[in-house]
Design a protein around this motif. Structure first.
Motif, PDB file in Angstrom:
ATOM      1  N   UNK A  12     -22.715  24.996  51.895  1.00  0.00           N
ATOM      2  CA  UNK A  12     -22.374  26.420  51.872  1.00  0.00           C
ATOM      3  C   UNK A  12     -20.900  26.628  51.552  1.00  0.00           C
ATOM      4  N   UNK A  13     -20.327  25.694  50.828  1.00  0.00           N
ATOM      5  CA  UNK A  13     -18.897  25.748  50.534  1.00  0.00           C
ATOM      6  C   UNK A  13     -18.617  26.732  49.409  1.00  0.00           C
ATOM      7  N   UNK A  14     -17.562  27.519  49.585  1.00  0.00           N
ATOM      8  CA  UNK A  14     -17.104  28.376  48.492  1.00  0.00           C
ATOM      9  C   UNK A  14     -16.383  27.521  47.462  1.00  0.00           C
ATOM     10  N   UNK A  30     -33.100  26.500  57.951  1.00  0.00           N
ATOM     11  CA  UNK A  30     -32.605  26.476  59.316  1.00  0.00           C
ATOM     12  C   UNK A  30     -31.182  25.982  59.424  1.00  0.00           C
ATOM     13  N   UNK A  31     -30.937  25.150  60.424  1.00  0.00           N
ATOM     14  CA  UNK A  31     -29.587  24.646  60.691  1.00  0.00           C
ATOM     15  C   UNK A  31     -29.330  23.284  60.058  1.00  0.00           C
ATOM     16  N   UNK A  87     -24.519  28.269  67.506  1.00  0.00           N
ATOM     17  CA  UNK A  87     -23.655  29.057  66.625  1.00  0.00           C
ATOM     18  C   UNK A  87     -22.586  28.186  65.961  1.00  0.00           C
ATOM     19  N   UNK A  88     -23.015  27.030  65.503  1.00  0.00           N
ATOM     20  CA  UNK A  88     -22.165  26.076  64.786  1.00  0.00           C
ATOM     21  C   UNK A  88     -21.056  25.485  65.657  1.00  0.00           C
ATOM     22  N   UNK A  89     -21.164  25.639  66.973  1.00  0.00           N
ATOM     23  CA  UNK A  89     -20.170  25.044  67.857  1.00  0.00           C
ATOM     24  C   UNK A  89     -20.387  23.543  68.026  1.00  0.00           C
ATOM     25  N   UNK A  90     -21.607  23.089  67.871  1.00  0.00           N
ATOM     26  CA  UNK A  90     -21.923  21.670  68.009  1.00  0.00           C
ATOM     27  C   UNK A  90     -22.578  21.198  66.722  1.00  0.00           C
TER      28      UNK A  90
END
Length: 236
Positions: free
Chosen positions: A58-60, A125-126, A159-162
């Motif tokens: 998902x990199x810009x 998903x994640x 939420x992308x914390x881990x």
């Protein structure tokens, strides 16, 4: 594996880690190195090409160039250039990594290049996945070349914390020399995890806006740990 005398002049005068084999992992770029070379489970910028290709999913659009002078002697340098091209379903990246001697080294002219094409995306998903297609090239008194493929997986939750990351060579690349001999690079599997208790997107603090703890372990037996802190709305 064939050993090289490229760095002999360094180790004969300085009690520093020896770099002696073709395509040794010596780390790339300031941010991962500043975290103790722990980036497999972080992977949120273009450094992911080297540490875990899944991270560019998902990199810009990004462009990076870095330069490193080993030991500050002006004898052996490292250059890294990379850029990414995002699209709706797939992100593509290209990179060139070179380590070689400078003109100040009179007894040998040596360089080793790694050219990489990276493809990454999210199956849903994640979960993020990526693959590197590597072409290895050695320029010296005898030249050599070879191919290799890496796969990377990154899974995030809370939420992308881990985050949990995995990088693995699909096969041990073989470097073929024009003399008819060959070298086989190590097959490495690296695991990484990171925890960011502060979400930089929602932090209400004006000073401390990001904090990440990370750790990497590879099958060679090396374990690294690192910490990253972002301050002042991610300025520093």
């Amino acid at each position: 594996m064939k050993k090289f005398l490229l760095f002999l002049l360094l180790t004969s005068n300085f009690q520093l880690p020896t770099l002696y084999s073709a395509f040794d992992n010596v780390g790339v770029n300031a941010r991962p190195q500043g975290m103790g070379d722990t980036f497999t489970g972080v992977c949120d910028d273009i450094n992911s090409i080297t540490y875990n290709p899944a991270g560019i999913s998902h990199l810009e659009r990004q462009l990076l160039y870095s330069y490193r002078d080993f030991y500050g002697l002006g004898l052996i340098t490292q250059n890294f250039f990379a850029f990414s091209i995002p699209s709706k379903f797939l992100t593509t990246a290209f990179s060139v990594h070179r380590i070689g001697t400078t003109q100040d080294v009179g007894f040998i002219d040596y360089s080793e290049d790694t050219y990489t094409i990276t493809l990454a995306g999210s199956p849903g998903g994640n979960l993020l996945t990526g693959v590197n297609f590597n072409f290895y090239r050695v320029f010296s008194e005898s030249d050599a070349s070879g191919y290799g493929t890496d796969i990377g997986v990154l899974y995030h939750f809370l939420q992308k914390k881990f985050k949990l990351g995995l990088l693995m060579n699909l096969s041990a690349p073989r470097i073929l020399w024009d003399t008819g001999t060959s070298d086989k690079l190590d097959r490495i599997c690296r695991f990484g995890m990171s925890f960011s208790p502060l979400n930089t997107d929602t932090s209400e603090s004006d000073i401390l806006t990001g904090f990440t703890i990370a750790s990497d372990y590879d099958t060679i037996g090396k374990t690294n740990c690192g910490v990253e802190v972002w301050t002042f709305k991610n300025v520093l």
